[in-house]
Design a protein around this motif. Sequence first.
Motif, PDB file in Angstrom:
ATOM      1  N   MET A 137      35.999  -6.858  -2.208  1.00 54.59           N
ATOM      2  CA  MET A 137      37.183  -7.332  -1.484  1.00 54.59           C
ATOM      3  C   MET A 137      37.658  -6.295  -0.463  1.00 54.59           C
ATOM      4  O   MET A 137      38.169  -6.645   0.599  1.00 54.59           O
ATOM      5  N   GLY A 145      37.718  -7.442   3.169  1.00 52.12           N
ATOM      6  CA  GLY A 145      39.088  -7.426   3.682  1.00 52.12           C
ATOM      7  C   GLY A 145      39.286  -6.465   4.833  1.00 52.12           C
ATOM      8  O   GLY A 145      40.036  -6.744   5.771  1.00 52.12           O
ATOM      9  N   GLN A 205      45.086  -6.149  -1.883  1.00 50.53           N
ATOM     10  CA  GLN A 205      43.805  -6.339  -1.202  1.00 50.53           C
ATOM     11  C   GLN A 205      43.082  -7.581  -1.705  1.00 50.53           C
ATOM     12  O   GLN A 205      42.614  -8.408  -0.921  1.00 50.53           O
ATOM     13  N   THR A 254      42.646 -10.862   0.624  1.00 46.66           N
ATOM     14  CA  THR A 254      41.268 -11.097   1.049  1.00 46.66           C
ATOM     15  C   THR A 254      40.772 -12.453   0.561  1.00 46.66           C
ATOM     16  O   THR A 254      40.148 -13.206   1.315  1.00 46.66           O
ATOM     17  N   LYS A 280      42.339 -15.190   2.720  1.00 44.62           N
ATOM     18  CA  LYS A 280      41.795 -15.384   4.075  1.00 44.62           C
ATOM     19  C   LYS A 280      40.353 -15.863   4.058  1.00 44.62           C
ATOM     20  O   LYS A 280      39.944 -16.610   4.944  1.00 44.62           O
ATOM     21  N   SER A 325      45.503 -12.403   7.257  1.00 47.85           N
ATOM     22  CA  SER A 325      44.287 -11.633   7.513  1.00 47.85           C
ATOM     23  C   SER A 325      44.594 -10.194   7.907  1.00 47.85           C
ATOM     24  O   SER A 325      44.017  -9.244   7.372  1.00 47.85           O
ATOM     25  N   GLY A 377      46.286  -8.048   4.997  1.00 44.77           N
ATOM     26  CA  GLY A 377      45.293  -7.599   4.029  1.00 44.77           C
ATOM     27  C   GLY A 377      44.339  -6.578   4.613  1.00 44.77           C
ATOM     28  O   GLY A 377      43.953  -5.614   3.947  1.00 44.77           O
ATOM     29  N   CYS A 378      43.952  -6.772   5.878  1.00 41.60           N
ATOM     30  CA  CYS A 378      43.049  -5.836   6.550  1.00 41.60           C
ATOM     31  C   CYS A 378      43.675  -4.452   6.628  1.00 41.60           C
ATOM     32  O   CYS A 378      43.049  -3.445   6.287  1.00 41.60           O
TER      33      CYS A 378
END
Length: 484
Positions: free
Chosen positions: A19, A23, A168, A172, A175, A334, A337-338
């Motif tokens: 992830m 992610g 995370q 992830t 998304k 997105s 989380g990124c």
Amino acid sequence: MSEQKEHFKPTLGLFDATMIVAGGMIGSGIFIVSADITRNVGSAGWLVLVWLITGFMTITAAVSYGELSAMFPKAGGQYVYLKEAYNKLIAFLFGWSFFSVIQTATIAAVGVAFSKFTAYLIPSVGESNIIADLGFIKISAAQLLAIAMIVLLTWSNTRGVKGGKIIQTTFTMTKLISLFGLIIFGFLLTKQSFWTENWSTGFNAMQVAKDAAGAFDPGNWSPISGGVLIGAVAAAMVGSIFSSDSWNNVTFIAGEIKNPKRNIGLSLFFGTSIVTIIYITANLMYLHVLPLHSAANPTQSIAFAENDRVAVTAANVIFGNAGTYVIAIMIMISTFGCNNGLILAGARVYYTMAKDGLFFKKVGELNKNAVPEYALWIQCAVASLLCLSGKYGDLLTMVSFIVVIFYILTIIGIFILRKKMPDAERPYKAFGYPVLPAVYIILALLFCCGLVWASPTYSLWGLGITLLGIPLYYIAVGSSKKED
């Protein structure tokens, strides 16, 4: 002073590590960069091929890193690999570039992308809402929201790796499911397909011309080949490589992963493979839903979607007026989380540098939650300043150039370490060695050369920033010796 922990806590399993890989890779790029790629190469075949080449390079590099991660399952990842293969200077140049541009600028860019799409839902946090005009700089609500998001995620990660893991994994998974849903609905719900029309362009590479004012002319395309085509593909791949980057973040947190000799290599393969499949199928969906380029109605095409927001244009076709809000929410999830993955992983590089006496001493300490708190906050400060600079968009080429240079050096390091440490334990060996790593190096060198040819200014600026690390290294070494 809080009680210091001497070691990281290995609390992340294979799923958590995967992830983090996926992610960290999926931010806002897949929703946007296909527009610029299409303007550079002009055909359906080349659009998909650019993503295929990028996917091949990413997966090849990732499985090659698996060998290094199994040999050196330590916090710091790529920094450690470069130090073991070459020396502390090369490792420091990576760490310096990572701190000054690669990771911090990416965190800033992802943060501002979060703000831009939040403004679809809450207009008052948009870029047009100027909170302060200091003359030399204007500070918008979007920039402040980006900084607030970075500060919040930094604080969350100082509380321990478990909180970061939950954020995370949750974001992830959300998304990934959302992207798969968008792709499926794109193929099922679209009434008019442009698939046949778009694929009639085949592999006939074209590049859009600009008018006298420097704006793109949707009705004026020129065929390209030879050296011009190589430069155009390199320029196009800036977006796809940037969108596919940060897969190596999992190597930086090796000290917090259970059974890292096994799980890091597997997570790199699984994570990069999942994202590559999503990216390629998303572009196939775009080719089904939208025309490649349309002189009659350019803003409804892939090449000239308004503000390059290809996914928004596609979603409006799929879902009607609600499409804009669907994509806005998806990008908010997105990018949030990124950035959590980027923030969590990046600080571990500075921590390892500090342990080597090449960064501020405090950065090499863990707090009571067994995380490098000082490293997290110093990263937060630099990323926040880059949010205010407003120049993060110009850094795209620079970041991609530097990132790939260090990927090349790291993969060459596999060949060096095979000779330097022939008897070292290698629980996992680079897949396809020596052919696939060599192919990656050749493709990556072609990309870098093409990028220097197509965009010399920012490529060479990137090289200049990296080389600035040489005097800084000797200053750091001198200071470390004085302290000893």
